[in-house]
Write an enzyme that holds these catalytic residues in place. Structure first.
Site, PDB file in Angstrom:
ATOM      1  N   GLY A 106       0.782  -1.213  -0.117  1.00 18.11           N
ATOM      2  CA  GLY A 106      -0.053   0.022   0.017  1.00 18.11           C
ATOM      3  C   GLY A 106       0.829   1.118  -0.099  1.00 18.11           C
ATOM      4  N   GLY A 135       3.347  -3.738  -4.028  1.00 14.40           N
ATOM      5  CA  GLY A 135       3.073  -3.861  -5.637  1.00 14.40           C
ATOM      6  C   GLY A 135       3.700  -2.422  -6.228  1.00 14.40           C
ATOM      7  N   TYR A 140      -9.576   6.349 -12.365  1.00 17.08           N
ATOM      8  CA  TYR A 140      -9.477   6.960 -10.786  1.00 17.08           C
ATOM      9  C   TYR A 140      -9.083   8.437 -10.764  1.00 17.08           C
ATOM     10  CZ  TYR A 140      -7.770   1.979 -10.033  1.00 17.08           C
ATOM     11  OH  TYR A 140      -7.805   0.668  -9.977  1.00 17.08           O
ATOM     12  N   CYS A 160     -11.763   6.565 -28.518  1.00 19.50           N
ATOM     13  CA  CYS A 160     -12.924   7.043 -28.993  1.00 19.50           C
ATOM     14  C   CYS A 160     -13.599   7.358 -27.571  1.00 19.50           C
ATOM     15  CB  CYS A 160     -13.745   6.287 -29.808  1.00 19.50           C
ATOM     16  SG  CYS A 160     -13.129   6.724 -31.410  1.00 19.50           S
ATOM     17  N   GLU A 161     -13.217   8.455 -26.695  1.00 20.31           N
ATOM     18  CA  GLU A 161     -13.848   8.475 -25.425  1.00 20.31           C
ATOM     19  C   GLU A 161     -13.392   9.759 -25.065  1.00 20.31           C
ATOM     20  OE1 GLU A 161     -15.847   6.499 -22.337  1.00 20.31           O
ATOM     21  OE2 GLU A 161     -15.140   5.331 -24.156  1.00 20.31           O
ATOM     22  N   TYR A 175       0.186  -1.144 -12.542  1.00 19.25           N
ATOM     23  CA  TYR A 175      -1.285  -1.200 -12.659  1.00 19.25           C
ATOM     24  C   TYR A 175      -1.467  -0.276 -14.334  1.00 19.25           C
ATOM     25  CZ  TYR A 175      -1.470  -2.347  -7.989  1.00 19.25           C
ATOM     26  OH  TYR A 175      -1.200  -2.970  -6.658  1.00 19.25           O
TER      27      TYR A 175
END
Ligand SMILES: *Cc1c(COP(=O)(O)O)cnc(C)c1O
Length: 471
Positions: free
Chosen positions: A279, A323, A365, A392-393, A421
């Protein structure tokens, strides 16, 4: 040489003569760029390789992983736990951050274990040569097949819920084990009821979480396990969330987990390990100020020693599983600029050849990133632009209001801190193949993930015969 990009000054890039020993005293999770990042005239170099050369040879988008930084984070974690924890300890790499053979192999070479959450991650760790003794299998909905693979391979199973325990008991009844007569190693994960300040999607410690046993059910869990001779309860696990900058929650966690540990002993179990999760946050922008790996380790180790002393408990083996902070800032993504749309008085969009498919974090996020022009490192920052992805966003924006030198088609942009990630959450949205990844070290470069091709994607399509050749 004038160093104009603020990120350059922030990252200490101006110190070109820094030795490897000096570099390694820096905590990579507090840096924006990999430790070996250097400016050479107009060019950004990583691991002794010019980013523009890498893009020439391997194309873009390109994940560029710096081996020295990944090894530095790994060894800093391991050494800090040795320094601050008088008992036995083991650092695990939470491989969901980036599961591929090379990253797992480097972590293992640095004496880290691996934590996995699917058969894909188990097989990747095994094929990378990780000893199953050091593989811990997590997940809130493990399939029977996955549990069976993990048990047979000799991994430790982190039981998350009753479904896991029932499946483990059934497998034991069916005689499935790593070695005949040897009980399966089981850790019990529970939600410690600790809140921390991070994005809701990556909080895991609060009671209302899909992960882990409810703490009120632990007595029942321990009673169940005490009646299962083929399952050996080796310890307890809790993880409070991700991208955490506070240290206090880790103090609270030590007390809660040691209390549960003594409860397990009261139930006749013989746990020997405590895993306090991962974390620790990293620096995505100058305003992110995470603690160093050393400070984090000092806090969690100190808290665990104090909590055990309070209970007069001999020190258990202490595990942690970072991680993001292991691999996050060891990697950057290089893109090539294409179209530039100027809306006078409103905004300039600079579009690159990747986006939400290789880095889904901004759209998922609202994560904020920095960007720099890898071939214009000494030019003044004269433009404020929004770096957009090619998908396309409308939300496919990598960086809003970035300060850059004047850029146009063909320029190479680099987004730092994309090791965690990114590849692991990459998608094929808009039928875009996933990028290649290269490992750089001392001027040498090796491919660690091949670039996907459209043919790779088409391989899985099937055209029903009645539709073939229709006009
Ligand atoms: C995701 C996760 C980690 C790693 O979290 P980071 O924030 O990437 O360090 C560790 N343990 C568990 C159980 C996780 O789910």
């Amino acid at each position: 040489m004038t160093l104009t990009q603020p990120i350059v000054v922030e990252s200490g890039l101006q110190n070109l003569s820094e030795s490897q020993e000096a570099r390694e005293t820096r905590s990579p999770n507090q840096e924006l760029l990999p430790l070996t990042a250097k400016v050479n005239g107009d060019e950004l170099e990583i691991g002794g390789c010019k980013v523009t050369d890498l893009v020439k040879d391997f194309g873009s988008p390109l994940y560029i992983l710096d081996e020295e930084t990944l090894r530095a984070t790994s060894s800093q974690y391991r050494k800090a736990f040795k320094r601050y924890y008088p008992g036995e300890s083991q650092v695990l790499y939470a491989s969901k951050a980036w599961s591929c053979l090379a990253v797992c192999a480097i972590a293992a070479d640095e004496k880290l274990g691996i934590d996995v959450v699917s058969s894909g991650e188990i097989k990747t760790a095994l094929q990378a040569g990780v000893n199953p003794d050091k593989i811990y299998f997590h997940g809130n909905n493990k399939s029977r097949e996955e549990i069976q693979l993990a048990v047979k391979s000799g991994c430790t199973i982190v039981a998350d819920n009753w479904w896991d325990l029932e499946n483990l008991a059934k497998l034991a009844l069916a005689g499935v084990s790593h070695k005949a007569g040897e009980p399966t190693r089981v850790m019990v994960r529970f939600t410690p009821g600790i809140e921390c300040h991070t994005h809701d999607y990556i909080k895991t410690g609060q009671i209302d979480s899909k992960f882990g046993f409810d703490p009120n059910s632990l007595k029942e869990v321990f009673t169940f396990l005490s009646k299962q001779p083929s399952l050996s309860c080796v310890g307890l696990h809790a993880h409070i969330g991700s991208q955490i900058f506070e240290l206090q929650p880790h103090h609270d966690l030590a007390d809660v987990i040691v209390e549960a540990f003594t409860e397990a002993i009261r139930h006749g179990l013989k746990p020997t390990e405590i895993n306090i999760g991962g974390g620790l946050g990293i620096r995505y922008t100058e305003s992110d100020d995470p603690p160093s790996i050393d400070d984090w380790a000092k806090t969690v180790c100190g808290a665990m020693v104090a909590a055990c002393n309070k209970k007069k408990l001999p020190l258990p083996k202490l595990l942690c599983e970072p991680g993001r902070s292991l691999v996050g800032t060891a990697c950057v993504t290089a893109y090539t600029v294409g179209s530039k749309k100027v809306i006078p008085g409103i905004r300039t969009y600079l579009s690159v050849d990747g986006g939400m498919s290789d880095n889904p974090r901004p759209i998922t996020y609202q994560s904020v990133y920095r960007v720099l022009a890898a071939n214009k490192m000494s030019e003044p920052l004269t433009e404020k632009v929004t770096v957009a992805g090619k998908h396309c966003e409308s939300g496919d924006i990598l960086i809003k209001d970035a300060q850059l030198p004047e850029c146009q088609a063909g320029d190479i942009l680099v987004v730092p801190a994309t090791g965690a990630y990114n590849y692991s959450m990459a998608s094929n949205y808009n039928r875009v193949p996933r990028p290649a990844a290269v490992l750089v070290s001392n001027g040498k470069v090796e491919t660690i993930v091949e670039r996907e091709t459209v043919e790779d994607l088409l391989k899985f399509d099937r055209l029903p015969e009645r539709l073939a050749g229709q006009k």
